[in-house]
Design a protein around this motif. Structure first.
Motif, PDB file in Angstrom:
ATOM      1  N   GLY A   1      -5.846   3.473   2.380  1.00 35.14           N
ATOM      2  CA  GLY A   1      -5.337   2.100   2.259  1.00 35.14           C
ATOM      3  C   GLY A   1      -5.795   1.281   3.448  1.00 35.14           C
ATOM      4  O   GLY A   1      -5.600   1.677   4.595  1.00 35.14           O
TER       5      GLY A   1
ATOM      6  N   SER B   1      -8.118  -4.983  -6.062  1.00 35.57           N
ATOM      7  CA  SER B   1      -8.503  -4.169  -4.910  1.00 35.57           C
ATOM      8  C   SER B   1      -7.355  -3.286  -4.426  1.00 35.57           C
ATOM      9  O   SER B   1      -7.567  -2.356  -3.640  1.00 35.57           O
ATOM     10  CB  SER B   1      -8.971  -5.074  -3.758  1.00 35.57           C
ATOM     11  OG  SER B   1      -7.868  -5.683  -3.139  1.00 35.57           O
ATOM     12  N   ALA B   2      -6.162  -3.606  -4.870  1.00 36.47           N
ATOM     13  CA  ALA B   2      -5.003  -2.762  -4.559  1.00 36.47           C
ATOM     14  C   ALA B   2      -3.953  -3.044  -5.621  1.00 36.47           C
ATOM     15  O   ALA B   2      -3.010  -3.775  -5.387  1.00 36.47           O
ATOM     16  CB  ALA B   2      -4.460  -3.063  -3.163  1.00 36.47           C
TER      17      ALA B   2
ATOM     18  N   THR C   1      -6.550  -8.110  -3.592  1.00 36.67           N
ATOM     19  CA  THR C   1      -5.112  -8.239  -3.432  1.00 36.67           C
ATOM     20  C   THR C   1      -4.885  -8.826  -2.044  1.00 36.67           C
ATOM     21  O   THR C   1      -5.456  -8.353  -1.065  1.00 36.67           O
ATOM     22  CB  THR C   1      -4.433  -6.865  -3.517  1.00 36.67           C
ATOM     23  OG1 THR C   1      -4.541  -6.400  -4.862  1.00 36.67           O
ATOM     24  CG2 THR C   1      -2.965  -6.958  -3.136  1.00 36.67           C
TER      25      THR C   1
ATOM     26  N   THR D   1       2.525   1.903  -3.294  1.00 36.05           N
ATOM     27  CA  THR D   1       1.644   2.386  -4.355  1.00 36.05           C
ATOM     28  C   THR D   1       1.016   3.718  -3.967  1.00 36.05           C
ATOM     29  O   THR D   1      -0.024   4.104  -4.493  1.00 36.05           O
ATOM     30  CB  THR D   1       0.548   1.354  -4.680  1.00 36.05           C
ATOM     31  OG1 THR D   1      -0.134   1.016  -3.473  1.00 36.05           O
ATOM     32  CG2 THR D   1       1.154   0.104  -5.279  1.00 36.05           C
TER      33      THR D   1
ATOM     34  N   ARG E   1      -0.174   5.040  -1.015  1.00 41.79           N
ATOM     35  CA  ARG E   1      -1.173   5.291   0.030  1.00 41.79           C
ATOM     36  C   ARG E   1      -0.461   5.828   1.268  1.00 41.79           C
ATOM     37  O   ARG E   1       0.631   5.373   1.603  1.00 41.79           O
ATOM     38  CB  ARG E   1      -1.906   3.994   0.391  1.00 41.79           C
ATOM     39  CG  ARG E   1      -2.428   3.251  -0.818  1.00 41.79           C
ATOM     40  CD  ARG E   1      -3.570   3.997  -1.496  1.00 41.79           C
ATOM     41  NE  ARG E   1      -3.849   3.441  -2.809  1.00 41.79           N
ATOM     42  CZ  ARG E   1      -5.007   3.609  -3.447  1.00 41.79           C
ATOM     43  NH1 ARG E   1      -5.974   4.338  -2.911  1.00 41.79           N
ATOM     44  NH2 ARG E   1      -5.192   3.085  -4.631  1.00 41.79           N
TER      45      ARG E   1
ATOM     46  N   LEU F   1       0.836  -1.203   0.000  1.00 39.05           N
ATOM     47  CA  LEU F   1       0.000   0.000   0.000  1.00 39.05           C
ATOM     48  C   LEU F   1       0.875   1.258   0.000  1.00 39.05           C
ATOM     49  O   LEU F   1       0.622   2.209  -0.738  1.00 39.05           O
ATOM     50  CB  LEU F   1      -0.933  -0.011   1.221  1.00 39.05           C
ATOM     51  CG  LEU F   1      -2.058  -1.038   1.154  1.00 39.05           C
ATOM     52  CD1 LEU F   1      -2.866  -1.043   2.449  1.00 39.05           C
ATOM     53  CD2 LEU F   1      -2.976  -0.756  -0.042  1.00 39.05           C
TER      54      LEU F   1
ATOM     55  N   VAL G   1     -13.386   1.332  -4.853  1.00 36.04           N
ATOM     56  CA  VAL G   1     -12.226   0.508  -4.510  1.00 36.04           C
ATOM     57  C   VAL G   1     -11.623   0.052  -5.835  1.00 36.04           C
ATOM     58  O   VAL G   1     -12.356  -0.476  -6.674  1.00 36.04           O
ATOM     59  CB  VAL G   1     -12.652  -0.718  -3.679  1.00 36.04           C
ATOM     60  CG1 VAL G   1     -11.452  -1.634  -3.418  1.00 36.04           C
ATOM     61  CG2 VAL G   1     -13.296  -0.292  -2.371  1.00 36.04           C
ATOM     62  N   PRO G   2     -10.372   0.287  -6.104  1.00 36.14           N
ATOM     63  CA  PRO G   2      -9.357   0.799  -5.197  1.00 36.14           C
ATOM     64  C   PRO G   2      -9.111   2.303  -5.272  1.00 36.14           C
ATOM     65  O   PRO G   2      -8.275   2.793  -4.522  1.00 36.14           O
ATOM     66  CB  PRO G   2      -8.109   0.074  -5.705  1.00 36.14           C
ATOM     67  CG  PRO G   2      -8.330  -0.011  -7.178  1.00 36.14           C
ATOM     68  CD  PRO G   2      -9.811  -0.191  -7.359  1.00 36.14           C
TER      69      PRO G   2
ATOM     70  N   ALA H   1      -7.809   1.566  -1.220  1.00 38.88           N
ATOM     71  CA  ALA H   1      -7.257   0.273  -1.662  1.00 38.88           C
ATOM     72  C   ALA H   1      -7.342  -0.699  -0.496  1.00 38.88           C
ATOM     73  O   ALA H   1      -7.218  -0.296   0.660  1.00 38.88           O
ATOM     74  CB  ALA H   1      -5.813   0.452  -2.102  1.00 38.88           C
TER      75      ALA H   1
ATOM     76  N   VAL I   1      -6.165  -4.592   1.088  1.00 42.47           N
ATOM     77  CA  VAL I   1      -5.339  -5.798   1.008  1.00 42.47           C
ATOM     78  C   VAL I   1      -5.793  -6.781   2.078  1.00 42.47           C
ATOM     79  O   VAL I   1      -6.004  -6.409   3.235  1.00 42.47           O
ATOM     80  CB  VAL I   1      -3.849  -5.468   1.228  1.00 42.47           C
ATOM     81  CG1 VAL I   1      -3.006  -6.744   1.119  1.00 42.47           C
ATOM     82  CG2 VAL I   1      -3.379  -4.445   0.211  1.00 42.47           C
TER      83      VAL I   1
END
Lengths: 332, 332
Positions: free
Chosen positions: B239, B329-330, B286, B171, B173, B168, B263-264, B268, B270
């Motif tokens: 996240g 989702s992520a 994810t 990427t 977040r 997260l 979402v995402p 996001a 996980v």
DNA sequence: GACGGGTTTTGAAACGCTCCAAGGTTGTCG
DNA sequence: CGACAACCTTGGAGCGTTTCAAAACCCGTC
């Protein structure tokens, strides 16, 4: 056991009585014996025990596919019922391998379990006959036995198909398609009959197409979904009956998420087992629910009936009715 | 067996040899005996058998939650490994009930299985100590034993949390939230440590909030999701780390499908176990994958090592590494 | 035809428990 | 005080195998 007896200053017979018939032993002696058992870490040998008694307090359950939540539900129901009558439930997973299934049937047979619950994916007449001929009781789950072979607990699979198709017809769908695989799997065959019956009943306004999938897994579903997505709009069914939930979810994924075909607007989808995955899916799946837990419970009941009644037992089949669970993939 | 012997005109010793040491018996005699066995439907009594040998060819596996696909995977792996060495795997499901767990441990103990594989949900030191004190081997799965108690196969759960959080953060977040429940369940505790480590490592630009859920089921997830959805946009984390997949899916459902929070894009998510449901969810999840099958295999290996090495055995812990599976989702 | 070697087969002990008939111990009542 | 019942405890048989030393058998040699 002799050690325990010595330590407690009693005979082995008394130790045995403490374990099995506490009422026969005076409290003081019992206490002394129990203390010795604890101190010495004695564990009674189940083998010797069941050698004498000729039976065990365990029921064996052989499951073809432990991945499928229907089978898990059946195991749960059976476990509860077994426990309620003082029996342990031992599980075995065959992963759809008939050789493994036979091995486990034999294992349970040799270990003299009270009885066996079998939820297979293929005709298992031979295996059932084998262990039944040794006097061991078997109850078949979710697979109809050859008539007169043994007790069984079934779902009215024809009605499963009927309910699914009927729901689509009742909500105005007219171009149905039934996606099926493994036509040799008996419940699947039954579902098809129900689907056809509902369509015939609806008259000429409703058409039915049958689509063969190679298998029942997610990747097979993706193939079917992709194929459907490639069709011209007027060729696309507006109601899809899918023989299992996993397959249904995969098809929806391909149709809805990948190809942008709206579910349920353009195509409504109904699944057939109401597995765990059904509710959690991209588009929550309308599906026909199978009463797994109750099936497990009934199976234990039938098994114990048979064990109790001995010679004069008559095989019985319990057929439970499915129920449609409406979610968004095919709303009302 | 005596009957078979009589029918074949030999002694019981010879029948036994046909079954266990065919090489010792002349082909002609063996054939005659086998014919008699078949004709009489003789099944060797496993109880008597293991009474003599003092052991069985079965391994017992006690699973806390057969609903969870991680446990199913472990069972699969163990089954394959057990079969490869000529052992049968017997499964028992405790449904997270410690009393049932103890009963099954005792059952396996009494039936003198080769060993026991235990995948619990709570500290089971007492039960393990009990059956170990009788000389029965136990390997713990997915739950760290009290040091020196027994062998175990674990996943680096701290790394699970770390991988999830790190993904997260990597990427982009910055306002993370960790949704957790059952903090007494050890793997869950470990995951939290990893999450915190990743956040600390990222420095002051990343914040971490911890959200307590009452439980791990879908309905608990709906509650958490609805709560989150009610927040002002700037209060919403971007996240979300969720301690199990089921919970994650439920939260996503509430956020995405019900409340329309994307979402995402906006949040996001996980998950932490990469269960079967992860890939099939509304927004494919994810998640950090746990190598269940391999865990089962390793457990069997450790168990047989211990059985073979006897006294001079040293307990070992195998820690397998998790792996992040990126889905939508992520995304990356 | 006796002998030696190997191969087969036998028969009984042992595994650890439950069951049960028989013996022992108390307590009660006439 | 003796008889009798009620209650406890004992010791051994038996459950169905495996195992192993000993017996039986077979075949080729001397």
């Amino acid at each position: 056991m002799q050690d325990v007896a010595d330590a407690a200053g009693v005979s082995v017979g008394t130790v045995s009585n403490v374990l099995n018939h506490p009422a026969k032993v005076s409290p003081a002696t019992a206490e002394r014996v129990r203390e010795a058992i604890g101190r010495l870490g004695f564990v009674r040998n189940d083998a010797a025990r069941s050698l004498v008694s000729g039976s065990t307090k365990s029921i064996g359950m052989v499951l073809a596919d432990i991945e499928n939540s229907l089978f898990i539900d059946m195991a749960h129901g059976a476990q509860d019922a077994a426990r309620a009558i003082g029996q342990n439930l031992l599980l075995a997973n065959t992963a759809c391998d008939m050789r493994l299934q036979d091995d486990y049937l034999d294992l349970f047979d040799e270990s003299r379990v009270t009885g066996v619950l079998l939820a297979p994916m293929e005709d298992s007449t031979a295996g059932i006959a084998r262990i039944r001929s040794h006097g061991r009781q078997v109850v078949l789950l979710n697979y109809a036995p050859r008539p007169g072979t043994c007790c069984s607990v079934l779902v009215n699979n024809e009605h499963v198909g009927y309910l699914a198709a009927r729901h689509l017809i009742d909500t105005g769908r007219t171009r149905l398609a039934y996606v099926v695989a493994h036509d040799d799997y008996q419940p699947v065959r039954d579902r098809r009959r129900g689907v056809r019956a509902a369509v015939e009943e609806a008259g000429p306004g409703v058409t039915l197409e049958e689509i063969d999938s190679v298998g029942l897994t997610t990747s097979h579903g993706h193939v079917v979904g992709a194929e459907l997505a490639r069709r011209a709009p007027e060729e696309l069914p507006d109601g899809l009956l899918v023989v299992t939930d996993e397959l249904a979810n995969a098809i929806i994924h391909e149709l809805h998420t990948v190809a942008g075909i709206r579910v349920p607007d353009q195509v409504a989808v109904v699944g057939c087992e109401n597995n765990r995955a059904a509710g959690a899916a991209a588009v929550p799946l309308t599906a026909v629910d199978m009463p797994g837990r109750m099936m497990g419970q009934e199976a234990i009941r039938l098994l114990m009936d048979e064990v109790a009644s001995g010679k004069q037992h008559r095989h019985a089949t319990v057929v439970l009715e499915p129920e449609l669970i409406v979610r968004s993939s095919a709303p009302n």
